[in-house]
Structures are given as C-alpha cells and as structure tokens.
Enzyme design. Structure first.
Site, mmCIF file in Angstrom:
data_model
loop_
_atom_site.group_PDB
_atom_site.id
_atom_site.type_symbol
_atom_site.label_atom_id
_atom_site.label_comp_id
_atom_site.label_asym_id
_atom_site.label_seq_id
_atom_site.Cartn_x
_atom_site.Cartn_y
_atom_site.Cartn_z
ATOM 1 N N GLU A 73 40.636 36.339 51.386
ATOM 2 C CA GLU A 73 40.193 37.238 50.322
ATOM 3 C C GLU A 73 40.000 38.661 50.858
ATOM 4 O O GLU A 73 40.157 39.629 50.104
ATOM 5 C CB GLU A 73 38.889 36.698 49.716
ATOM 6 C CG GLU A 73 38.455 37.363 48.431
ATOM 7 C CD GLU A 73 39.294 36.963 47.206
ATOM 8 O OE1 GLU A 73 40.170 36.081 47.334
ATOM 9 O OE2 GLU A 73 39.053 37.545 46.137
ATOM 10 N N GLU B 151 47.186 39.876 44.663
ATOM 11 C CA GLU B 151 47.997 38.748 45.137
ATOM 12 C C GLU B 151 48.920 39.184 46.277
ATOM 13 O O GLU B 151 49.180 38.418 47.197
ATOM 14 C CB GLU B 151 48.794 38.125 43.991
ATOM 15 C CG GLU B 151 47.946 37.569 42.839
ATOM 16 C CD GLU B 151 46.847 36.604 43.272
ATOM 17 O OE1 GLU B 151 47.040 35.870 44.275
ATOM 18 O OE2 GLU B 151 45.773 36.582 42.625
#
Lengths: 506, 506
Positions: free
Chosen positions: B300, B271
C-alpha cells in the site's frame, strides 16, 4: 460394490479433470485475446503444469482400478445392463480415454510435446521464408512419432485409424476413403462446369468497412442465431475460435478485416455453430466426461450448418439483409440477391481456409490422401511437395507456385495433428444430411427462415444432436437423428441444387 | 544432503504453487472483467479446486520433511550461514507459510471458507437493507472463528498479532497502537483547523466526462508513470484492483464514473503503484516464494506514494496538466492550481474508500480499535454499532445515520479479514517516509517532476524496495531503505506542510 456405486465413483473422480480442463481453456482464451505479450513464457509453464496434472489424473492407477471394478474393458460387463445409456457411456468414454492415454509411455508424450512445440516455430519460419527444406526434418520426426503412436495405440485395418480415433472416435480410414471417393467426381465436375460460366461479382465484399460496424453486425447475427450472451461472449483474436471455459461459459472469437467483410460475418456464424452445440449439451451431463462434442466431425457439422446451409442461403439474406444495412450503412444499397451470389462464389484456390463451400472438400481429400501415404510409409516427407502439387492439379486444376500457398499453408502437421483434416469434410457432409432430416421433419428451411423461426431449427439440433454430448458415438447419433449413417449423397444433391441455381447451370 | 541442495529442492517444490497461484489470479481477473454472468457457478468450483490443490501442496508431509532437513524451525540451522540472503529468506518464508498453514485443522479451514462465503452474501443484503441485525449473527461466528484461529496460530502479546501476521508479517499490534496513538491527535487537530476555513471548490470534478476520454487519460497517466504495457494491461471492473497473473503479467483495473473524474485518475494511479511494485521484483526471484510484496503495508505504501505523494502534488499537475486537457478537451480551461486544490479537499466523511488523504487514517484507527476489542473479547458484536458511532464522533466529529454509512460499509469482516485494515494506514505512513528518503538522496521531488524525471523516483523505489520482494521483512526493508524503522513523524510533517499550503493555514 454395487455397479452404480462404481459409476458414481468414476463420475466423482472425473469432475476434477473436467474443472481443470476448463481452467486450461481459460488460460488459452486469455492468451489469444487479452494477454500482454511478455506473459507468454510463464503462460506456457502454467499450461504445461495443468496439462500434466490432467494427464496424471487421466492415467492414474486409482482410475485404472475403478475402471477394472466396472469391467470397463469388456463389451458387456456384468451388472452394466442396469445402467442408463448415460452411465454406460460414462464408463465407455472414461475407459476409452484412459486406455488410449496409458498406451503411450510418458517419455514419448513429453518428447512429442517438445518436438511439436519446436515444430510450430519452425513451421512459421518455413512458411514465411517459403522454404519446405526447413520444415521437412522436423516433420519427418513428427511422422515417425505418430507412426510409433499408431502402433502403440493399435488398430485393425490401417495405422491411420489409430490417429483418426483421436479426433473422430470410432471412425475408420476405409469409411472415409469410400466417402471421399464418392464425392470427388461430382464435385470436380461441378467446379469444372462453374469454371466455364461467367463469374459472379463480389467486388463490394472488399469495400473498406469499419471494425466497430462489423462488430455490431456480428453481435446482431449472434443474437439472431440464438447465441446466449449470459453464457458466452464475443471477442477478437488473430484466428477465430470457440472455447468452453465452463458449463455455462462458451466463448467465441472472430476477426474484423477492414477490406473483407465476409471474414467476420461467416467467421462469427461458424463459431456460433460450434458454440450452440456446446451450449446445447444437456445440463444433466455437466461435470461429466460426456459434456463435450462427440467428435470433431459432428462439431464441424454444427458450424458448417449455420455458416453455409443457413448463413450462405438466399432466404436467410432475403429475410435478414437489414441486419447488414443497419450495422453498415455504406452497404445499404446491396441487394440480398447480389450478396447471396457474392458470398457463394466458387473458384479453385490454393488456401484451404479461404476456399468456398464446394472446393473446400477437395482440399481435405488432398490432405487425407497425403496423410495416409505418410502414415503407411508409402509417401516420404521429402516427396510431399511434389505429391501435393500433383494432387492439387488433379483435384483443383491449379498448381501452387509457392510452398506457402501449398504444402506449408496449414499449422496442423506442425502440432502433430495428423488425422485431423478429414473431420472438416465430415462436418460439411453431416451438415447436409442434417438439413435434409430437418426439412423432412419441420418442412422447408426457407419457409422457417421466412417466418423468422430459426429457433425451431436450433431446437431440432438441440434435441437430436446437442443435448446428447458424447452419449452416442457419431455414427449412432447420426442414425438416431436422420435414420441412416453418413451418406454423402445429401451433400452432392445440396451443392448441385444450390450452385446450379447460383450459376444458372442448366 | 548438502544444505544448498535442500534449498534447491524447496525451490523446485514451490514452483508448482507459484504457477497455480497465478492460474488462480487469471480466474479471478477474468471473473471481475469479462466473465459472462452465468459462468459464476462453475467458476467458484474451479477456484475452490485450485485453492485446495495449492493448500495440499503448501501443507504436504513432503514439504514438511524438506523443511525439517533444512532445520527451518531453528533460528540458525547448521549450514545456513553458507546461504545467500535470498536462499535464507526462501527457507524462512516457506517455513513461515507452512507452519501457519498446518496449525489450522482442515475442518476449520473448510468451515471458515463456507461461513465467510455465506457471510459475504449476508453482508451485501444487510448493507442494502441497512440492517445490522441481519449481519450480526454471522459476524459473531466469524469473530469466534478468528479468535480460535489466533489461539491455534499462537502469539506472544495479543491474539490480534496472530491475525495481523497474515497481512503484515512480523508486525505487532502494540507497535501499530503506538503509531496510531502518535498520529491521532495531530491529524484530528489539522482536520479541525481546516474545518474552520473556507472550503476549496471542487465542483468541476463532477462535470460529466465521457468514459472513452477518461480511458485515454488513464492510459496516458500509466505511460507517464512507467507502467509497462508489454507486461500488463488496463481493464474495467466494478472495484479497481491489481493482480499478478504471471511474473511478466501484472494487470490493473479501474472504473470510469461519468460524474466523478478523480475516481478513474487516482484509482488508476493507485493501482499503477501496486503494479509497479510487482513489476519491479527482481527477475532472479521469479518462480520463488519471494516474488511477492513483503507485506500489505509496504504494498500500500507504493500505491499511496504514487496516488498521493506524486499524483496529488501541485508540481505534478503543473507539469502534466496537458495530459488532462488533451484527453478531455472540456477541461482544458481548468488550471493546475484549481485542480490541485480540488483533489486535495479535506473533509470528514463517513465512507472510508471516499476519504481524503488526511482523514483516511482516522477511519483506519477506528476499525483497528474495534477489531482489537472484538478479538480480545472486550467488545461484543452486538455492541459494535454503538462503539462505531461513538468512535466516529470522537475521531471525525460526525455520526453516521445509517449502518451502511457506518459499521456495514466495508466488505472485509465478511470475508474474515480481521487484521487487514491497519495495513492501509501503514502504507500511507511508509509512503511519507520513503518520500523523505528520496528527497534526501535525489533532491527535491518537485524538481525531479519539473525535469520530467519520474523515472529516477521509480528507480529509487525499485532499487530500495521493489526488487527485494520478500527477502527482507517490512521493518528491515524500511530500515535499509530509509535508515530507520517506520516513523510516523514524516507523515505528520508531510500533511501539516501540504495542507497548511492548500488551505493557507498560518
């Protein structure tokens, strides 16, 4: 169109305002609890955008047309007799809000937001530097603007009424003056009598107490009072507050001062009182303009009732002292009696938010009189510090040596909240009257506490006050609940009885 | 009107969407972290209202007229040559979003929201009861609707392109197919070779670890990676996520599993990778449509880069093992080498979110192929479980025995997210290519880590990727940063090298 259809349309129309107001509350709650510091700049923009979306919808021509169809400006619109109290109140309150809002030109609203935003920063600086001269110019601007607003809103007796109406709808300054005049002398006299007696010992309240232990105690107290954790939560913020983020989301905050335990205990109970009110509004009203406290005075009556009438009561601690000893083992040898006396110490002091239950109202009377003078033009902002000190001397018998202990102590004037202060005192007075009505109907509060039946008291408040939201104006609500309008005699009797006992006055 | 004036107007217009989207994120963050349970009903209404306000503004005639004035539908509008890359991208992206949004009739948008909201509840039940038959009917509805949407959006090669475009703008299914086909065989072969070797020991990763200790470790890791706590914070939620609540407010969550420490370690680092991307967007772009990740694949790539390329690297733990030992004393005798090997264990498994770095992509290839079949009509929803099991056997060599370990494991299809999965694999592939480019420019990553110069790596990512936001489409961004389009060879070389080492393959 059928009259009921118009009301249904007004309700539909209002739902979006309802939801957006709660979204605003979510932003505010986050800002005071968890928001990282650099986020503030955009958060202000987000809040301003929501404010403007809400304002547009509150003042739109579409709403104006609906209200006209409902004949909302007339006292008894044709067809309205078929409405329930609730629907009639929806029309009344929507029109009230709309007609106030459209009276101010947008330019003035925007300018007021800018000036008060700047003023809050100036006030903070002025307070830190103890320099009233820094704050005076922007306060003068604010006073000029609220006077202009009062004349735009319109009033019958005194321009202050138009401002007061924002916080205590339908109230009049003349009524408040009458009430304050009635309580002043008995309070001043009581404070003087107490001043001649040996003071109670509250030194143990300043023992160092772990924040986690204080939190455990706050949670236990909330549970005891009937606060519903499925519909709320407790967090920490610099200044305790209650906020409604949704019909089933009423959160409170408190603060844990390591060297002053009562701050979290009574802060938590106070906010719980506000929250129980909001949580007790009938689910039928959710989504409507009526799902809100009827006035700040009635709101404060709920917080003060739980904080003072219950939370600072001997029988409450006789019954619940083990909440303290199990959360905070270091205090397990403090007796209920010493604790009760310590948290009811009465002594004139400079800072309103630290004042005891008795002297608190004197702080409000002071502010009310000064505000009346500023609003009607008889008191210049430059003369405010002198007036403050003279009145403080007259009411409390002491004179602050610093502006920050006096005229600069409160944030309210910097955000334009002139007319707000009286509601704090009204809350205290209403609380005593409600307590009296509860005893008349349910019997002795001490006995209810002894039987661990606080829930009966909460039920009474729900049934007589909370559930109605804004259906009945404060005065009508009070009459329905207690049989008469606000009567300060109940408060006077209450404090004379309670503090006669605490201080063994004969 | 001057061309630049039109662009300025588009920017002004978009600002409100920008702010409201962040307000939406605040609601979502609160819902996943602190919201009391009974608040969910009204929260859903609040979120739907914001969604509708944003949608109205995104598809308004006013915006259509501004975009027409800007000649946004033409590739090279007259006057546009005078624009900066940023302003040109603002017109391009605003038009892209607008033209996609207006292609769907409101009826379809509303129905899709209703069906997918119901489908998520059905999916949860179906997964718990392990009953695909329960989920199949609503999934069929969703597939029909996304096929309808694809035909309304329009596409050149394959209807999947129109769906993919939502998550990976400007990408084509044919490119993804080519890339996946190229990586499949080398990965399958590597996994098979690893399967013939003695497995690494990761038993100590399952020791019971206190949540507070894990939290200390997560905070220390975030600090090490350069996460700015003035512009964000770490909280706990059921599923870790990153969310942007404001230009200077990028928060992450993680979860602390007492019996599996890597969940919080790599969840937090993952994260943090997303958050560093959002935090690294140039302040010049704040308030515009460009202040966002360019695609989910690039997003990502940032989370995978930090999680895997850095966080699962031997040299990282050689340098930073004391972060673990000081936060979690019980693990102080675990060596960097054992930790490194344990967190790089490769083994075919059923659940995508628990898969290792090597087999992960096979899970995505599986889903991509099935989605392609559903979207072009060659695979019926009822045949999905069989196809799932056959492909899992072919790719991973194992067959799930329960739907909940197979076709029912992911939430994505229930919310209509067909076209989303490939972006996870693209992220992994991009991450290797960026790592290669970093080493070409800055020298060995191991050496940078040894010298505690992670900040140099972050600077490279900021300078080559983060700061641009959506100015350049993903492919152009990749070419500017690395000199070529996405090339899966970097990933193949990376895993063959790394896992040859972890498992001592010759």
């Amino acid at each position: 169109m059928d009259y009921k259809d118009v009301v249904a349309k007004i309700k539909d129309y209002y739902k979006e305002i309802y939801l957006l107001s709660h979204v605003q509350a979510i932003l505010g709650w986050d800002q005071e609890t968890y928001m990282p510091e650099a986020a503030i700049a955009e958060r202000a923009e987000q809040a301003a955008l929501l404010q403007s979306l809400i304002h547009k919808r509150r003042t739109s021509d579409e709403l104006g047309r609906l209200l006209e169809e409902a004949g909302a400006s007339s006292d008894r619109p044709a067809g309205a007799e078929s409405l329930s109290d609730t629907d009639a109140a929806i029309v009344r309150e929507t029109y009230r809000e709309y007609s106030r809002a459209i009276k101010l030109p947008e330019e003035l609203v925007v300018r007021f937001a800018q000036v008060t935003s700047r003023a809050q920063a100036v006030w903070q600086k002025a307070r830190i530097e103890d320099d009233f001269g820094l704050f005076a110019p922007v306060l003068s601007e604010i006073v000029d603007m609220v006077r202009e607003m009062a004349s735009l809103y319109g009033y019958q007796e005194h321009p202050y009424d138009a401002l007061l109406d924002e916080y205590e709808p339908y109230a009049k300054a003349s009524d408040i003056k009458r009430i304050f005049d009635a309580v002043e002398a008995p309070i001043v006299e009581l404070v003087q009598r107490i001043g001649e007696i040996n003071q109670v010992d509250d030194s143990f309240l300043h023992y160092k107490t772990d924040k986690e232990e204080q939190k455990r105690l706050s949670l236990a107290l909330l549970d005891k009072l009937g606060y519903d954790f499925k519909r709320g939560r407790l967090d920490v913020s610099a200044h305790p507050f209650t906020t409604t983020l949704g019909s089933d989301d009423v959160r409170i905050t408190t603060r844990f001062l390591e060297d002053f335990l009562p701050s979290s205990i009574f802060g938590t109970i106070h906010e719980a009182g506000h929250a129980l009110y909001e949580m007790g509004i009938s689910a039928d009203l959710h989504g409507t303009i009526l799902a809100d406290g009827v006035s700040l005075g009635i709101h404060e009556s709920q917080s003060r009732f739980w904080e003072n009438v219950i939370g600072r009561r001997r029988s409450f601690w006789q019954k619940n002292m083990q909440l303290i000893s199990s959360a905070i083992p270091a205090l397990s040898d403090v007796s209920a009696e010493s604790f009760y006396k310590a948290v009811n110490k009465v002594k004139p002091s400079f800072i309103r938010v630290e004042a005891d239950e008795v002297t608190y109202i004197l702080h409000i009377i002071l502010r009310f009189r000064l505000e009346m003078g500023m609003v009607d033009g008889s008191l210049e902002v430059n003369d405010l510090p002198d007036a403050w000190n003279q009145q403080t001397k007259a009411l409390l018998g002491i004179v602050p040596k610093k502006y920050s202990d006096g005229v600069l102590q409160d944030i309210h004037w910097s955000f334009g909240g002139i007319g707000y202060f009286p509601t704090y005192a009204l809350g205290t007075l209403y609380a005593s009257q409600f307590a009296h009505a509860i005893e008349k109907e349910l019997g002795s509060i001490d006995e209810l506490i002894a039987k661990d039946r606080l829930a009966d008291i909460l039920s009474w408040l729900r049934d007589k006050i909370h559930k109605y939201g804004k259906i009945y104006p404060a005065d009508e609500l009070c009459r329905r609940a207690t049989g008469e309008s606000l009567n300060p005699e109940y408060f006077i009797k209450y404090i004379e009885g309670k503090y006669g006992d605490v201080y063994n006055l004969s």
